[in-house]
Every structure is written in structure tokens, then in C-alpha cells.
Scaffold this motif. Structure first.
Motif, short mmCIF file in Angstrom:
data_model
loop_
_atom_site.label_atom_id
_atom_site.label_comp_id
_atom_site.label_asym_id
_atom_site.label_seq_id
_atom_site.Cartn_x
_atom_site.Cartn_y
_atom_site.Cartn_z
N GLY A 185 -1.04 0.96 -14.81
CA GLY A 185 0.25 1.59 -15.08
C GLY A 185 0.73 2.42 -13.92
O GLY A 185 0.49 2.08 -12.76
N HIS A 186 1.42 3.53 -14.23
CA HIS A 186 1.98 4.40 -13.19
C HIS A 186 1.29 5.75 -13.22
O HIS A 186 1.27 6.43 -14.27
CB HIS A 186 3.49 4.58 -13.41
N ARG A 187 0.73 6.17 -12.11
CA ARG A 187 0.07 7.47 -11.99
C ARG A 187 1.09 8.57 -12.28
O ARG A 187 2.18 8.62 -11.71
CB ARG A 187 -0.48 7.63 -10.56
N THR A 188 0.73 9.47 -13.18
CA THR A 188 1.66 10.49 -13.65
C THR A 188 0.92 11.80 -13.90
O THR A 188 -0.19 11.80 -14.42
CB THR A 188 2.35 10.05 -14.96
N VAL A 189 1.55 12.90 -13.52
CA VAL A 189 1.05 14.24 -13.87
C VAL A 189 2.01 14.84 -14.89
O VAL A 189 3.23 14.81 -14.70
CB VAL A 189 0.96 15.15 -12.63
N GLU A 238 11.83 1.32 -6.30
CA GLU A 238 10.75 2.29 -6.35
C GLU A 238 10.27 2.67 -4.96
O GLU A 238 10.09 3.85 -4.65
CB GLU A 238 9.59 1.74 -7.18
N VAL A 239 10.07 1.68 -4.10
CA VAL A 239 9.62 1.96 -2.74
C VAL A 239 10.71 2.69 -1.96
O VAL A 239 10.44 3.61 -1.19
CB VAL A 239 9.21 0.66 -2.03
N GLY A 240 11.96 2.28 -2.19
CA GLY A 240 13.07 2.91 -1.48
C GLY A 240 13.18 4.40 -1.71
O GLY A 240 13.56 5.16 -0.82
N ALA A 241 12.81 4.85 -2.92
CA ALA A 241 12.85 6.29 -3.22
C ALA A 241 11.91 7.06 -2.30
O ALA A 241 12.14 8.23 -2.01
CB ALA A 241 12.47 6.52 -4.68
N HIS A 242 10.85 6.42 -1.83
CA HIS A 242 9.92 7.07 -0.89
C HIS A 242 10.39 6.92 0.55
O HIS A 242 10.26 7.84 1.35
CB HIS A 242 8.52 6.46 -1.04
N VAL A 275 0.90 0.36 -0.56
CA VAL A 275 1.27 -0.65 -1.54
C VAL A 275 0.09 -1.59 -1.76
O VAL A 275 -0.82 -1.68 -0.94
CB VAL A 275 2.51 -1.47 -1.10
N GLU A 276 0.13 -2.27 -2.88
CA GLU A 276 -0.87 -3.27 -3.21
C GLU A 276 -0.31 -4.64 -2.85
O GLU A 276 0.85 -4.93 -3.16
CB GLU A 276 -1.19 -3.18 -4.70
N VAL A 277 -1.11 -5.46 -2.19
CA VAL A 277 -0.67 -6.81 -1.83
C VAL A 277 -1.70 -7.82 -2.32
O VAL A 277 -2.88 -7.50 -2.48
CB VAL A 277 -0.46 -6.97 -0.31
N LEU A 278 -1.25 -9.03 -2.59
CA LEU A 278 -2.16 -10.07 -3.04
C LEU A 278 -3.16 -10.40 -1.94
O LEU A 278 -2.77 -10.68 -0.80
CB LEU A 278 -1.38 -11.32 -3.42
N ALA A 279 -4.42 -10.36 -2.26
CA ALA A 279 -5.46 -10.56 -1.25
C ALA A 279 -5.38 -11.95 -0.64
O ALA A 279 -5.63 -12.13 0.55
CB ALA A 279 -6.84 -10.34 -1.88
N LEU A 331 3.67 -0.41 -5.82
CA LEU A 331 3.44 0.82 -5.08
C LEU A 331 2.17 1.45 -5.60
O LEU A 331 1.96 1.56 -6.80
CB LEU A 331 4.62 1.78 -5.27
N ARG A 332 1.26 1.88 -4.72
CA ARG A 332 0.01 2.50 -5.14
C ARG A 332 0.21 4.00 -5.26
O ARG A 332 1.04 4.59 -4.58
CB ARG A 332 -1.11 2.23 -4.14
#
Length: 287
Positions: free
Chosen positions: A26-30, A238-242, A269-273, A286-287
Motif C-alpha cells: 500500500g502507501h506508507r502513511t503516518v 504522484e511522482v510529479g508532486a515530489h 521508485v520500484e521498477v520491474l527487475a 513510488l517507494r
């Protein structure tokens, strides 16, 4: 809140003092329980309360001052769906509310950073924080979507989780030393074993506008720089926000000679191995 991160390892560590938790997709959240409201923060520090509004409402049941670290997930059918979580995270508030009505989110909690009254627990050992976290969550109403992550001190149980739960959206297992404190950044006291279909890559640039990049230039684990395939619209948002918050520093070229706009490293980011053997990689999240 700068979050703690686990070191990626090929297999689970074994020995006295290790504890193991399932790693959901999922998405890491605090989650911050403030005096009269709840704030949700992404790993980057960005406020994501509006897109996880159903979790914010549930968080009001927590004692003021509590700060929880975990993963916002969405279950579709009988599987944790990263795609559904990605769609929610990339939505405008009105659309996020519509999605929440169809697929309510869960908040899978693995750490208590501050207890009731705002008492900072990050310097205390994992086992103490875990016990305090379970005490806090025990006070929530039955059926609350705010739930504790499954954990064990038995490596054989952890290996069984790793082997059998991938099909329902569990992407691996995280091992934590029982004595470990909560430290921002990556640490060998926390280690994660993920299924091998993906690897992490550092974003060093992009093509197109920073707010909606078309592709990303990434540094792969073997040191090569390559350009990704075109990003999906939700992932680009999502990536653009960073990227818009990172300074650009001219133009660069991949190992294959493709031009891109250089940006400060820091986004992972996570990419297909399977694609990293080639000049073009596929970014999955996005990691």
C-alpha cells in the motif's frame, strides 16, 4: 515526521532478537491524532488527509497525541490492491471520497511514534513500542479499519508468510531487532525481504514537465542510468508532486545517450527487475 526505512536484503535474518512483520502492499502513511482532528502524512511529508479521509475519521477514535506509522491499503475482493491504493492517492478529494465509498481503506499499523498525550516513544526499543501500540489499538471500536500488523518472533512462521501470502497482496516480510529504536532513514536494524520481481532505483531526472513527467531517468542497482517507459497518469501525478519540490540542475544523458532533465536524487521508485537488463525500465510505483 521523517520515517524509518528498512534495508533491502535477499533473505530474512535469523538469530536471537529478531521480530518479523508482514509487509503489505500500500502507501506508507503516518497518522497524527491532534487535539481535535487527524492529519495523515505520506512518506515524503506531504499532507494526504484529503485522499484518506475515511482513515482520518477512524483516527478520531484514538487518544489525542498519538502518532502511528503504517500502511494505507485498499482491499478489492479478497486481495490487497496496490492499484486501488495508487488510484486513491492520485485522486482529487471529491474522487477520493467516491472511491472510499466503494473500497474503504485499512490502516495497517506497525509502530507507535508517540503515545497518548504526545509522549515521544521513538527512543524506546521496538518490543516496548509494539506493546504500547497494541494497548492503544485495543481501545478502538470493534471493526475499526486501524489495525495492528501481524508479527512473530518465529522465523519459520515468517518464512511461511513470505511463501504463502504473496497472492493476497503481501509483498514480503520485514525483520526488526527487538532492541531497535525508531530512527529516521535506512538502517540495518530493520531489514526487508521482498519478492524478487522488483528492485528499487533512484530517480536522477525526468522528461516532460516536472508536475506530470512522461518518463523518469533512474540509477539502477548496478550503477547504470536508464530512461523508464512512459508513466501512467496516476503514477506521473504522484511522482510529479515530489519532482516539483526538487531543484533541477541542467541536462543529462542516460548510458544509451537519451537526454533528460537532471533533478536532485532522493526520490526512489520500484521498477520491474526483469526490465533492468535492457536500456528501458518499467516503473511500478513510488517507494
Amino acid at each position: 515526521m521523517a520515517v524509518a526505512l528498512a534495508e533491502l536484503v535477499p533473505s530474512l535474518p535469523v538469530g536471537r532478537g529478531w521480530r518479523y512483520e508482514i509487509k503489505v502492499d500500500g502507501h506508507r502513511t503516518v497518522l497524527w491524532r491532534l487535539a481535535d482532528s487527524v492529519r495523515l502524512q505520506a512518506r515524503s511529508g506531504r499532507d494526504v488527509t484529503a485522499v484518506w479521509g475515511d482513515l482520518a475519521v477512524s483516527g478520531l477514535e484514538l487518544p489525542p497525541g498519538v502518532v502511528l506509522d503504517g500502511e494505507a491499503v485498499v482491499v478489492v475482493g479478497d486481495r490487497i490492491s496496490f492499484g486501488a491504493a495508487q488510484s486513491r492517492a492520485a485522486s482529487r478529494p471529491a474522487r477520493a471520497r467516491e472511491l472510499a465509498e466503494r473500497y474503504p481503506a485499512l490502516f495497517i499499523v506497525w509502530d507507535l511514534l508517540a503515545g497518548p498525550g504526545g509522549v515521544d516513544l521513538r527512543g524506546r526499543p521496538y518490543v516496548e513500542r509494539r506493546g504500547a501500540m497494541l494497548d492503544v489499538l485495543a481501545g478502538l471500536p470493534s471493526g475499526s479499519p486501524v489495525q495492528a500488523v501481524s508479527a512473530t518472533d518465529d522465523v519459520e512462521v515468517a518464512r511461511a508468510w513470505y511463501a504463502s501470502l504473496h497472492d493476497i497482496g503481501v509483498e514480503g516480510v520485514v525483520a526488526k531487532l527487538a532492541t531497535s529504536t525508531y530512527r529516521a532513514g535506512r538502517s540495518s536494524a530493520w531489514r526487508k525481504a521482498r519478492h524478487a520481481e522488483t528492485v528499487d532505483a533512484v530517480v536522477v531526472g525526468f522528461t516532460g514537465p516536472p508536475l506530470r513527467p512522461r518518463t523518469l531517468a533512474v540509477r539502477l542497482p548496478d550503477g547504470r542510468t536508464a530512461l523508464s517507459q512512459r508513466l501512467s497518469a496516476p503514477l506521473a501525478a504522484e511522482v510529479g508532486a515530489h519532482l516539483v519540490a526538487s531543484p533541477v540542475s541542467g541536462r543529462g544523458r542516460t548510458d544509451a545517450g537519451e537526454a533528460f532533465t537532471v533533478t536532485g536524487p532522493g526520490v526512489v521508485v520500484e521498477v520491474l527487475a526483469g526490465t533492468t537488463r535492457h536500456a528501458v525500465v518499467t516503473v511500478t510505483r513510488l517507494r
